[in-house]
Design a protein around this motif. Structure first.
Motif, PDB file in Angstrom:
ATOM      1  N   HIS A  87       0.815  -1.218   0.000  1.00  0.00           N
ATOM      2  CA  HIS A  87       0.000   0.000   0.000  1.00  0.00           C
ATOM      3  C   HIS A  87       0.848   1.267   0.000  1.00  0.00           C
ATOM      4  O   HIS A  87       0.302   2.370  -0.083  1.00  0.00           O
ATOM      5  CB  HIS A  87      -1.018   0.010   1.144  1.00  0.00           C
ATOM      6  CG  HIS A  87      -0.455   0.001   2.531  1.00  0.00           C
ATOM      7  ND1 HIS A  87      -1.233  -0.313   3.627  1.00  0.00           N
ATOM      8  CD2 HIS A  87       0.775   0.259   3.022  1.00  0.00           C
ATOM      9  CE1 HIS A  87      -0.484  -0.242   4.719  1.00  0.00           C
ATOM     10  NE2 HIS A  87       0.721   0.096   4.375  1.00  0.00           N
ATOM     11  N   GLU A 140      -5.677  -3.170   7.559  1.00  0.00           N
ATOM     12  CA  GLU A 140      -4.595  -2.699   6.702  1.00  0.00           C
ATOM     13  C   GLU A 140      -3.881  -3.878   6.036  1.00  0.00           C
ATOM     14  O   GLU A 140      -2.709  -4.164   6.310  1.00  0.00           O
ATOM     15  CB  GLU A 140      -3.603  -1.864   7.515  1.00  0.00           C
ATOM     16  CG  GLU A 140      -4.166  -0.498   7.880  1.00  0.00           C
ATOM     17  CD  GLU A 140      -3.073   0.470   8.261  1.00  0.00           C
ATOM     18  OE1 GLU A 140      -3.041   1.563   7.670  1.00  0.00           O
ATOM     19  OE2 GLU A 140      -2.254   0.146   9.139  1.00  0.00           O
ATOM     20  N   ARG A 171      -0.333  -3.740   4.261  1.00  0.00           N
ATOM     21  CA  ARG A 171       0.998  -3.852   4.886  1.00  0.00           C
ATOM     22  C   ARG A 171       1.758  -5.065   4.357  1.00  0.00           C
ATOM     23  O   ARG A 171       2.972  -5.181   4.568  1.00  0.00           O
ATOM     24  CB  ARG A 171       0.873  -3.929   6.403  1.00  0.00           C
ATOM     25  CG  ARG A 171       0.242  -5.198   6.953  1.00  0.00           C
ATOM     26  CD  ARG A 171       0.096  -5.112   8.472  1.00  0.00           C
ATOM     27  NE  ARG A 171      -0.313  -6.368   9.103  1.00  0.00           N
ATOM     28  CZ  ARG A 171      -1.556  -6.772   9.245  1.00  0.00           C
ATOM     29  NH1 ARG A 171      -2.549  -6.019   8.789  1.00  0.00           N
ATOM     30  NH2 ARG A 171      -1.829  -7.924   9.844  1.00  0.00           N
ATOM     31  N   TRP A 194      -7.008   2.030  -0.691  1.00  0.00           N
ATOM     32  CA  TRP A 194      -6.518   1.236   0.426  1.00  0.00           C
ATOM     33  C   TRP A 194      -7.148   1.694   1.729  1.00  0.00           C
ATOM     34  O   TRP A 194      -7.337   2.891   1.954  1.00  0.00           O
ATOM     35  CB  TRP A 194      -5.005   1.371   0.563  1.00  0.00           C
ATOM     36  CG  TRP A 194      -4.206   0.704  -0.512  1.00  0.00           C
ATOM     37  CD1 TRP A 194      -3.518   1.324  -1.524  1.00  0.00           C
ATOM     38  CD2 TRP A 194      -3.985  -0.697  -0.689  1.00  0.00           C
ATOM     39  NE1 TRP A 194      -2.893   0.393  -2.314  1.00  0.00           N
ATOM     40  CE2 TRP A 194      -3.157  -0.863  -1.822  1.00  0.00           C
ATOM     41  CE3 TRP A 194      -4.401  -1.831   0.003  1.00  0.00           C
ATOM     42  CZ2 TRP A 194      -2.738  -2.098  -2.277  1.00  0.00           C
ATOM     43  CZ3 TRP A 194      -3.996  -3.073  -0.443  1.00  0.00           C
ATOM     44  CH2 TRP A 194      -3.173  -3.206  -1.575  1.00  0.00           C
ATOM     45  N   ARG A 212      -6.415   2.674   5.125  1.00  0.00           N
ATOM     46  CA  ARG A 212      -5.193   3.132   5.779  1.00  0.00           C
ATOM     47  C   ARG A 212      -5.555   3.825   7.088  1.00  0.00           C
ATOM     48  O   ARG A 212      -5.532   5.051   7.197  1.00  0.00           O
ATOM     49  CB  ARG A 212      -4.429   4.097   4.874  1.00  0.00           C
ATOM     50  CG  ARG A 212      -3.898   3.494   3.581  1.00  0.00           C
ATOM     51  CD  ARG A 212      -2.830   2.453   3.816  1.00  0.00           C
ATOM     52  NE  ARG A 212      -1.669   2.955   4.501  1.00  0.00           N
ATOM     53  CZ  ARG A 212      -0.584   3.445   3.896  1.00  0.00           C
ATOM     54  NH1 ARG A 212      -0.537   3.527   2.580  1.00  0.00           N
ATOM     55  NH2 ARG A 212       0.447   3.857   4.606  1.00  0.00           N
TER      56      ARG A 212
END
Length: 655
Positions: A16, A311, A314, A350, A352
């Motif tokens: 990401h 997330e 990652r 994404w 985040r």
């Protein structure tokens, strides 16, 4: 002479963090188009001459990228149109095979005359790969049909539609479906059928695709850590193929709107969230032991990161093939280009939002840049702290991180395998996250005892406290805690294999040396990690031999390479996890028990963090368990039997 650094081949940096805004994707695509136009051969061939396999879908994949550039308004000129048309003519004339490939063992209909794509062009060279190559070619074909109507001619569109229909029939009628028993390929075929049926208004193709998904993919899922996963080469846990399956499921939902694709993708996404370390490290699986995908998994990881509010980006992806697959660096090969097309056209973003509090699942604890991941038996196999991955150690074929009993006669027992159900209790207090795992284990002497492991993290360090009921162990049995194998550490955008450990004051130990022990005080340094213990540490290295990881013979190998070396079959066809299970021993980082403990108990306290810490620890009997005090926190580790209702007791407080 200093040995050269060894890097993991495909785990690089979090996916990401790759720029994916419109302008950056435009620049990436423009460079890609310019590169393929410059290398197109006079006969229209767009393949990379450096490629030796995955040939059958390459040229058509590049055509689809040219159509993508036109469709996105990134480039609209006669040179692109001419290249796409000549490239498609080449594919239709030279890369559509209708004669059975000699040696193909999975055909249901011989001499069908239906079109298919070859994995390797030469007859009989590698027919086993023709099924997935035909899936990929069909996915390219439907993308060209959908996004290239203004680029290719009407005659070409009609011919390609006929070939695509033939591809579908070959996949589902002439050949066994999913002969490699690899779910991502099967889901890809379903996506291709759904898209083809929609484009050609052929409801029967759509119906067949949905039937195959339910009967061949969904019906054969396996359960790992309470989540249902598609089967990849005989197992579900695979960090390379599961993100690719996520991409296919995301696209299947976008094409069909069917809820089942969302539901199944969310289960995979939750599994990845459980398995991935805090910084996205992962290993293990039936095909690749530690290889990560690149562009193929990007759409799925991004799409489902928002669906499960995690997330997932990652994930340490393969930066060499981040936007498109390339045999020659910087030049798209066309292989897997459908994933590039979908990612470039997808509007999702994404997820985040770093968690502000500890993230608990039954099989993991994550907080800040620290995490511990547990197997289905709730044994830790991956600790990540200070940018460094610590994986499970192996002692006498036993894998894990936990207490070790060393008998007087030389036998060794790792007390991690549970006998019966395992109980878990999570807690969060004062910026700390904690997980207590309580299990019954059995010794060589068939004596059952209780083993408890407590994980506490402040987001920067992971503390591990083990409480062992040792009253039933032989008096002359020695106890230690197997602290795991420091394996790889972040170095820029790559992961470097750890070759040495040392003490804060010196005394470096090369992990390739044979049976040379390093007696230390309370701390070992490995990569970016400082591993501290309240009662001292020592390191033992394995003897030489192929089944001893970090022996002189395997010092330059990654875990993946050794796993394939010890696997059942040649690389790419066996199960490397089975090879890893054949490892007899690795380096042993052993911590001792603290001196003062409640009667009949052994207590170990360790810290995994960025710098050495002094662990002045006390353990004492409390009314409802054992109270452990450290300079950083105090905790009540409840009696193994739990409270009056059998529930584990855990209380923590910051010091």
């Amino acid at each position: 002479m200093t040995a050269a650094a060894v890097y993991l081949p495909s785990q690089h940096a979090s996916v990401h963090d790759l720029p994916d805004d419109h302008d950056e994707l435009r620049r990436v695509l423009d460079r890609a188009v310019s590169a393929v136009l410059a290398r197109q051969r006079p006969d229209g061939n767009l393949e990379d001459p450096a490629a030796v396999d995955d040939i059958g879908d390459m040229a058509l994949g590049v055509v689809s990228l040219l159509c993508l550039a036109w469709h996105r308004d990134d480039r609209r000129d006669s040179e692109l149109v001419d290249a796409a048309r000549r490239g498609l003519d080449f594919v239709l004339a030279e890369r559509v095979f209708r004669t059975d490939n000699p040696g193909e063992p999975f055909l249901l209909v011989r001499d069908s005359g239906l079109p298919y794509a070859r994995y390797v062009l030469e007859a009989g060279e590698h027919p086993f790969g023709d099924w997935p190559s035909t899936v990929w070619a069909l996915l390219h074909a439907v993308n060209v049909l959908e996004f290239g109507r203004e680029v290719i001619t009407e005659t070409q569109w009609t011919r390609l539609a006929e070939v695509a229909t033939g591809f579908w029939r070959w996949l589902t009628e002439a050949s066994m479906f999913n002969p490699q028993q690899t779910a991502n390929q099967a889901i890809g075929a379903v996506v291709a059928g759904l898209t083809l049926g929609r484009l050609l208004s052929e409801k029967s193709i759509v119906d067949d695709a949905m039937f195959l998904y339910h009967s061949e993919v969904r019906a054969n899922r396996v359960v790992d850590r309470e989540l249902r996963l598609p089967v990849e080469h005989g197992a579900g846990h695979d960090q390379n193929y599961l993100p690719i399956s996520l991409t296919f499921l995301a696209r299947a939902y976008q094409v069909s709107g069917e809820q089942c694709f969302l539901d199944d993708g969310e289960e995979i996404a939750r599994h990845l969230e459980t398995r991935l370390s805090a910084r996205g490290f992962d290993y293990g699986g039936p095909r690749y032991s530690e290889q990560h995908c690149g562009c193929e998994g990007m759409l799925g990881l991004r799409f489902f990161s928002g669906r499960v509010q995690a997330e997932l980006g990652r994930y340490l992806g393969d930066r060499r093939v981040a936007y498109f697959c390339a045999s020659t660096p910087g030049v798209p090969s066309g292989h897997f280009a459908f994933a590039t097309v979908w990612f470039f056209l997808d509007g999702n973003r994404w997820y985040r939002e770093p968690a502000q509090t500890p993230v608990h699942t039954r099989y993991s604890l994550r907080h800040g840049q620290v995490s511990v991941s547990l197997t289905a038996r709730l044994t830790p196999y991956l600790i990540d702290a200070a940018g460094t991955a610590v994986i499970e150690s192996v002692v006498d074929h036993q894998h894990g991180i936990g207490p070790v009993v060393q008998y007087a006669d030389g036998r060794t027992m790792l007390l991690t395998r549970p006998l019966g159900p395992v109980r878990v209790r999570d807690a969060a207090e004062g910026g700390l996250g904690a997980k207590l795992v309580t299990k019954a284990v059995v010794t060589w002497d068939q004596v059952m005892l209780s083993a408890q492991q407590l994980y506490v993290t402040d987001g920067e360090r992971l503390f591990l406290v083990a409480v062992l009921d040792r009253a039933t162990l032989p008096v002359n049995a020695e106890l230690a805690f197997l602290a795991g194998l420091p394996y790889a550490t972040a170095e820029g955008s790559r992961q470097r294999r750890i070759r040495t450990v040392s003490e804060p004051g010196g005394g470096e130990l090369d992990l390739g040396d044979a049976w040379r022990a390093l007696s230390t005080g309370g701390t070992l340094l490995a990569g970016g990690l400082a591993l501290s213990a309240a009662a001292g540490l020592r390191v033992e290295n394995p003897p030489d031999g192929p089944a001893y990881f970090n022996s002189p013979r395997t010092a330059d190998m990654t875990q993946e390479q050794l796993s394939f070396w010890l696997g059942d079959d040649p690389r790419g066809y066996g199960d490397p996890d089975a090879g890893w299970r054949r490892v007899v021993a690795t380096n042993h980082v052993l911590a001792g028990p603290i001196a003062a403990t409640p009667h009949g108990r052994a207590v170990f306290v360790l810290c995994y963090g960025p710098e050495p810490v002094a662990l002045d620890v006390a353990a004492e009997e409390a009314p409802d368990g054992v109270r452990v005090r450290t300079p950083f926190f105090s905790a009540i580790v409840g009696h193994p039997a739990g409270d009056v209702g059998g529930e584990p007791v855990l209380r923590i407080a910051a010091s």
